[in-house]
Write a protein that holds these residues in place. Structure first.
Motif, mmCIF file in Angstrom:
data_model
loop_
_atom_site.group_PDB
_atom_site.id
_atom_site.type_symbol
_atom_site.label_atom_id
_atom_site.label_comp_id
_atom_site.label_asym_id
_atom_site.label_seq_id
_atom_site.Cartn_x
_atom_site.Cartn_y
_atom_site.Cartn_z
ATOM 1 N N VAL A 734 40.217 36.842 73.546
ATOM 2 C CA VAL A 734 40.952 36.365 74.721
ATOM 3 C C VAL A 734 42.227 35.679 74.246
ATOM 4 N N HIS A 735 43.355 35.997 74.877
ATOM 5 C CA HIS A 735 44.614 35.288 74.651
ATOM 6 C C HIS A 735 44.997 34.612 75.958
ATOM 7 N N LEU A 736 45.197 33.303 75.918
ATOM 8 C CA LEU A 736 45.529 32.523 77.105
ATOM 9 C C LEU A 736 47.016 32.168 77.106
ATOM 10 N N ASP A 737 47.494 31.834 78.286
ATOM 11 C CA ASP A 737 48.819 31.211 78.430
ATOM 12 C C ASP A 737 49.928 32.050 77.812
ATOM 13 N N LEU A 738 49.951 33.339 78.127
ATOM 14 C CA LEU A 738 50.984 34.227 77.601
ATOM 15 C C LEU A 738 52.199 34.178 78.520
ATOM 16 N N GLN A 739 53.386 33.935 77.917
ATOM 17 C CA GLN A 739 54.625 33.855 78.691
ATOM 18 C C GLN A 739 55.608 34.880 78.156
ATOM 19 N N GLY A 740 56.204 35.626 79.035
ATOM 20 C CA GLY A 740 57.213 36.592 78.643
ATOM 21 C C GLY A 740 56.624 37.850 78.031
ATOM 22 N N ASP A 741 57.450 38.912 78.010
ATOM 23 C CA ASP A 741 56.984 40.205 77.522
ATOM 24 C C ASP A 741 56.652 40.161 76.046
ATOM 25 N N SER A 742 57.393 39.380 75.263
ATOM 26 C CA SER A 742 57.173 39.368 73.812
ATOM 27 C C SER A 742 55.783 38.833 73.475
ATOM 28 N N GLN A 743 55.324 37.807 74.181
ATOM 29 C CA GLN A 743 53.996 37.266 73.900
ATOM 30 C C GLN A 743 52.900 38.240 74.348
ATOM 31 N N VAL A 744 53.159 38.954 75.446
ATOM 32 C CA VAL A 744 52.188 39.947 75.891
ATOM 33 C C VAL A 744 52.069 41.055 74.851
ATOM 34 N N ARG A 745 53.202 41.532 74.329
ATOM 35 C CA ARG A 745 53.167 42.589 73.320
ATOM 36 C C ARG A 745 52.465 42.108 72.044
ATOM 37 N N ALA A 746 52.776 40.893 71.639
ATOM 38 C CA ALA A 746 52.162 40.362 70.423
ATOM 39 C C ALA A 746 50.644 40.248 70.572
ATOM 40 N N ALA A 747 50.191 39.828 71.764
ATOM 41 C CA ALA A 747 48.745 39.707 72.000
ATOM 42 C C ALA A 747 48.076 41.073 71.948
ATOM 43 N N PHE A 748 48.700 42.071 72.533
ATOM 44 C CA PHE A 748 48.108 43.410 72.527
ATOM 45 C C PHE A 748 48.019 43.949 71.103
ATOM 46 N N ARG A 749 49.123 43.756 70.306
ATOM 47 C CA ARG A 749 49.102 44.253 68.924
ATOM 48 C C ARG A 749 48.027 43.542 68.101
ATOM 49 N N ASP A 750 47.840 42.262 68.388
ATOM 50 C CA ASP A 750 46.791 41.518 67.663
ATOM 51 C C ASP A 750 45.417 42.137 67.922
ATOM 52 N N PHE A 751 45.148 42.462 69.177
ATOM 53 C CA PHE A 751 43.868 43.087 69.505
ATOM 54 C C PHE A 751 43.753 44.448 68.826
ATOM 55 N N GLU A 752 44.831 45.238 68.868
ATOM 56 C CA GLU A 752 44.793 46.564 68.236
ATOM 57 C C GLU A 752 44.481 46.461 66.747
ATOM 58 N N THR A 753 45.060 45.447 66.101
ATOM 59 C CA THR A 753 44.852 45.297 64.657
ATOM 60 C C THR A 753 43.441 44.827 64.346
ATOM 61 N N ARG A 754 42.998 43.782 64.995
ATOM 62 C CA ARG A 754 41.694 43.180 64.670
ATOM 63 C C ARG A 754 40.519 44.026 65.154
ATOM 64 N N PHE A 755 40.720 44.753 66.248
ATOM 65 C CA PHE A 755 39.615 45.506 66.826
ATOM 66 C C PHE A 755 39.855 47.015 66.738
ATOM 67 N N ASP A 756 40.511 47.414 65.657
ATOM 68 C CA ASP A 756 40.812 48.824 65.453
ATOM 69 C C ASP A 756 39.509 49.633 65.418
ATOM 70 N N GLY A 757 39.473 50.679 66.189
ATOM 71 C CA GLY A 757 38.284 51.511 66.266
ATOM 72 C C GLY A 757 37.299 51.080 67.342
ATOM 73 N N LEU A 758 37.496 49.884 67.903
ATOM 74 C CA LEU A 758 36.621 49.384 68.963
ATOM 75 C C LEU A 758 37.329 49.331 70.309
ATOM 76 N N LEU A 759 38.559 48.831 70.282
ATOM 77 C CA LEU A 759 39.277 48.521 71.519
ATOM 78 C C LEU A 759 39.478 49.763 72.374
ATOM 79 N N THR A 760 39.075 49.655 73.657
ATOM 80 C CA THR A 760 39.317 50.746 74.608
ATOM 81 C C THR A 760 40.373 50.375 75.640
#
Length: 897
Positions: A734-760
């Motif tokens: 879970v990522h809380l308190d995301l502001q602006g597009d850059s933080q949203v993109r960074a949160a998504f990339r973090d999930f893609e990296t850490r949960f590679d092969g799991l994330l749907t």
């Protein structure tokens, strides 16, 4: 006939006269018996059934019922000892939600409930298949079948057309129908227990010639206890045992017994049961232990085939102290004292303790049943017996397992409004549950679930046999306290302090006396007395002064009960005063309860004779007295409010919810956790409010979703998802308190990296406003059905475990109790200047969760955490739902275990 019908197992149920019948689907092999059912009908009954008296109708009706399985058609028959005695059918004829029904009952079995029982089972089956109405055409002169439909308890519309009457029966289940089914079941159940608990003739199989056998001990108890019916022993080696005539077999007895007590080795039990059944015996009491699964199955099969009710095996026995019967078929050390307490236990040791305690207290026993391994007769049966016996004023239960808890709950809710029902909450720990399972071969029940059952049914649950007897003494002897306000009077300050601590710990209040009451009491007490609460009357108080003090307190409107803590003193002995007599004498002491504490008393609880002919309970420990008063006040509060009702809910679409569940299970035959979109779809069918959210599978989709969902402060939350993800916080998903597009993109990339092969994909939500984080959920218990849980939510919910639970379906009272039960409840009603949360919205959420669980048997588990509650509303921030491929079960359908 739907294709799965023939695979459904038969069930056994009771007719109105107590006869056991087997209800099962028709098979092609039933053709001969079904044709015979019709051919043996009188011409008049054939005419009423088929509107004509043609004998060809019999073959045609049998052909129809035994035809190959077809969609929309169902036929059930009733058998008694293998003989078909009734048939009921419905056919949708291609319609979606309506079916035509027909019924036939063998000549000679009318007015015994065969047709009604078959229709109840058809109603249950039809509801499960989405059928909403039954239609039937009958000759207007066929009063019996028309009365059957009228008395079902369902809404019926009649249309008269010349000699015929057309009936339309709505199959909606409501409390009126359930109450009608219960009433029919109670009549049948009590009738079936007559041969067991009021037998005219009893035989004991397995009574040996030498002392020491269980069978001989039971025979001795029956004979020495003065059983007023005919008594026989069955033993091929002797002609008399203990002065009781003995015969070589059941078949050789001069009169068929109503009840046979079986005390033979386990291997011989099935054959003995078969012999009894063939001889026409109506009830068995099996005290034998050690039956393996095959022997147990054969025993129960014989009882069902021949319509015998069964207590045991592995039990202490039964007793009915009615002076016109004096039945003591136990091997306890002593005969129970006649009285007013009904007792049912699974443990023989607990049974002996309760029989001894109730006899010692003078309460005595109306009837007693040691249920043992509880293959048949249960606590539910005994409750219904006590409701009708005219002697029972108090029920005591010790049950380690429940066969049909929801049916038991409805019976108990009714019974507890007539007399107190007390139980020992056995198996509260893992060790206790393991012991219960190994002792009774019963499935273990979870503490929270069992306590929810007791609470909702108005059952007083205790933690020990001793506590059970303590409370029984109060409820037997005293009126209920109408509240929790207690006045303590003592002749020793230390005893008063102990009593005050015990009352406070039990949740009782010690209100101060008004100035007028203080002056009133000081006028009758010795110098030096302190009139607080407790009232310290000092060691100098006389019997007369103490009597007058207590009588005055009992007249004060702000006091619900009086507790006297007395110690023996040399002062009283020197003056000849008997302070104990002071608490048992006095005018008008029956309006409010009065109890005593005597620290020197050897027995934990005694009942002291009072001047008015009643009794007053005296306890050796302050905690026992306070607990008893608290339980009494709780019962009074439960009785003071009307029975709850299940509220009607708007914006429900149960049909679509069912379709959503079935579509998921079609794609996932083994079941599983719903994906977020399917979960949200299911919740919307039930009108459960959710925080807005969007699903995204790419970084750009996540940004676009955040742009749509941002609130005034522009902040959003992103949650990772993959099948099987349960605890998002533990996985840092879970990522809380995301502001602006850059933080949203960074949160998504973090999930893609850490949960590679799991994330749907991810869920994007606006950041929720501040509020109280709560938890709401439901779990389907295999035995008890759906259990709704509620309490403190957020990341600490499992650590703090501040949860309460109630069994679904929730009534209006249940949902309010559920909200106020957790320790966090004060937060919901406003603290430190903050206003209350939306309590109506919270009630609606829990009621809808309850309804969803009740409507969907496939719902194995639901978890809403957190649920955000604010003064402005309630919404679910995160939801998980798990489905399993389960068929609906009707817990209220009349059937034996």
């Amino acid at each position: 006939m739907t294709p799965d019908v023939l695979s459904r197992p038969p069930v056994h149920a009771l007719l109105s006269d107590g006869t056991t019948v087997c209800i099962r689907p028709v098979t092609p092999g039933d053709h001969h018996q079904l044709q015979g059912l019709y051919e043996e009908m009188s011409p008049e009954n054939l005419r009423l059934r088929f509107f004509a008296a043609s004998r060809r109708s019999a073959a045609m009706a049998a052909d129809r019922a035994c035809a190959p399985a077809r969609t929309g058609y169902r036929a059930l028959l009733a058998e008694v000892t293998g003989q078909v005695v009734g048939l009921a059918e419905y056919d949708t004829a291609g319609t979606d939600d309506s079916a035509e029904i027909s019924i036939a009952v063998a000549d000679g079995l009318h007015h015994r409930g065969v047709g009604t029982l078959l229709v109840e089972h058809l109603v249950s089956a039809a509801r499960a298949e989405g059928i909403r109405t039954f239609t039937a055409d009958a000759l207007s002169e066929n009063h019996e079948v028309l009365r059957l439909f009228t008395d079902l308890g369902l809404h019926i519309d009649r249309r008269f057309d010349g000699p015929e009457t057309s009936c339309t029966v709505a199959l909606d289940e409501d409390d009126t129908y359930l109450s009608a089914v219960e009433a029919r079941g109670r009549t049948a159940d009590v009738a079936s227990l007559e041969p067991l608990l009021r037998p005219h003739t009893v035989a004991v199989v397995g009574a040996g010639r030498r002392p020491g056998s269980v069978g001989r001990a039971v025979l001795h108890h029956l004979h020495a206890g003065g059983y007023t019916g005919r008594l026989f022993a069955v033993n091929p080696r002797v002609t008399s045992i203990l002065g009781v005539p003995s015969h070589p077999s059941i078949g050789a007895l001069p009169k068929t017994p109503d009840l046979v007590i079986v005390a033979v080795p386990a291997a011989a039990v099935p054959a003995t049961a078969e012999e009894c059944g063939k001889a026409g015996v109506r009830a068995l009491l099996v005290v034998s232990a050690g039956l393996d699964s095959a022997q147990a199955g054969a025993l129960l099969a014989a009882c069902r085939m021949y319509g015998m009710r069964l207590v045991g095996p592995n039990c202490l026995g039964i007793s009915n102290t009615d002076p016109e019967l004096r039945l003591d078929a136990t091997f306890a050390a002593d005969h129970p004292r006649p009285g007013t307490a009904g007792v049912a236990v699974q443990s023989g040791g607990v049974g002996i303790a309760l029989l001894d305690g109730l006899s010692r207290l003078g309460i005595g026993v109306s009837s007693f049943a040691s249920l043992g391994d509880k293959y048949d007769v249960s606590g539910n049966d005994m409750l219904q017996w006590w409701e009708s016996d005219g002697r029972t004023e108090l029920a005591l239960l010790h049950l380690e397992s429940f066969g049909n808890p929801r049916a038991f709950s409805r019976t108990a809710r009714r019974a507890t409004r007539r007399f107190p029902v007390l139980t020992v909450d056995a198996g509260r720990t893992d060790a206790g549950r393991r012991a219960a399972a190994s002792h009774t071969a019963a499935a273990a029940t979870r503490t929270m679930t069992r306590q929810a059952l007791f609470t909702q049914a108005g059952i007083t649950a205790t933690r020990s046999v001793g506590e059970l007897l303590e409370i029984a003494a109060l409820l037997h002897s005293q009126p209920l306290p109408t509240g929790t306000r207690v006045a303590i009077v003592t002749n020793a300050g230390g005893a008063g302090v102990l009593a005050a601590d015990a009352c406070a710990e039990a949740g009782l209040a010690l209100p101060p006396f008004t100035p007028e009451a203080v002056d009133d009491l000081l006028a009758v007490l010795p110098d030096g007395a302190a009139v607080g609460n407790p009232v310290d009357a000092t060691a100098a108080v006389t019997e007369e002064q103490l009597t007058e003090c207590v009588d005055r307190i009992l007249r004060y409107p702000g006091i619900d009960a009086v507790l006297l803590a007395l110690v023996p003193t040399a002062v009283a002995a020197a003056t000849g005063d008997d302070l104990v007599r002071a608490l048992t004498c006095g005018p008008a002491r029956r309006a409010r309860p009065i109890v005593a504490i005597r620290l020197e008393q050897g027995e934990p609880v005694r009942l002291l004779p009072a001047a008015d002919g009643g009794t007053i309970p005296s306890y050796a420990e302050p905690q026992a007295a306070a607990r008893a008063l608290a339980h009494g006040a709780h019962r009074a509060a439960w009785l003071s409010r009307p029975a709850g009702t299940i509220p009607d809910l708007e914006d429900l679409d149960p049909s679509r919810a069912h379709d959503v569940a079935e579509a998921f299970l079609a794609a996932h035959p083994d079941g599983g956790w719903l994906d977020p979109r399917t979960c949200a779809d299911l919740l919307s069918c039930c009108g459960i409010p959710q925080l807005p959210w969007a699903w995204a599978e790419t970084e750009d989709e996540a940004v676009a979703a955040a742009d749509r969902l941002r609130g005034a402060d522009g902040r959003v939350v992103m949650k990772a998802h993959w099948p099987g993800l349960v605890h998002k916080s533990e996985q840092r998903a879970v990522h809380l308190d995301l502001q602006g597009d850059s933080q949203v993109r960074a949160a998504f990339r973090d999930f893609e990296t850490r949960f590679d092969g799991l994330l749907t994909g991810v869920l994007v939500q606006p950041l929720a406003a501040r509020g109280t984080e709560l938890f709401a959920g439901v779990v389907q218990d295999e035995v008890f059905g759906p259990l709704v849980l509620f309490g403190l939510g957020g990341t600490a919910t499992e650590v703090l475990a501040d949860h309460a639970a109630r069994l679904a379906p929730l009534t209006d009272h249940d949902v309010r109790d559920l909200i106020t039960a957790p320790r966090c409840a004060p937060l919901l009603f406003g603290v430190r200047g903050s206003g209350p949360v939306d309590l109506d919205g919270l009630e609606q959420l829990l009621l809808r969760l309850s309804r969803m669980a009740s409507d969907l048997p496939q719902l194995a588990e639901a978890d809403f955490n957190p649920v955000l509650a604010t003064p402005g509303g309630v919404s679910v921030l995160d939801a998980r739902v798990r489905l399993l491929p389960r068929r609906p079960q009707d817990p209220y359908l009349r059937r034996l275990r």
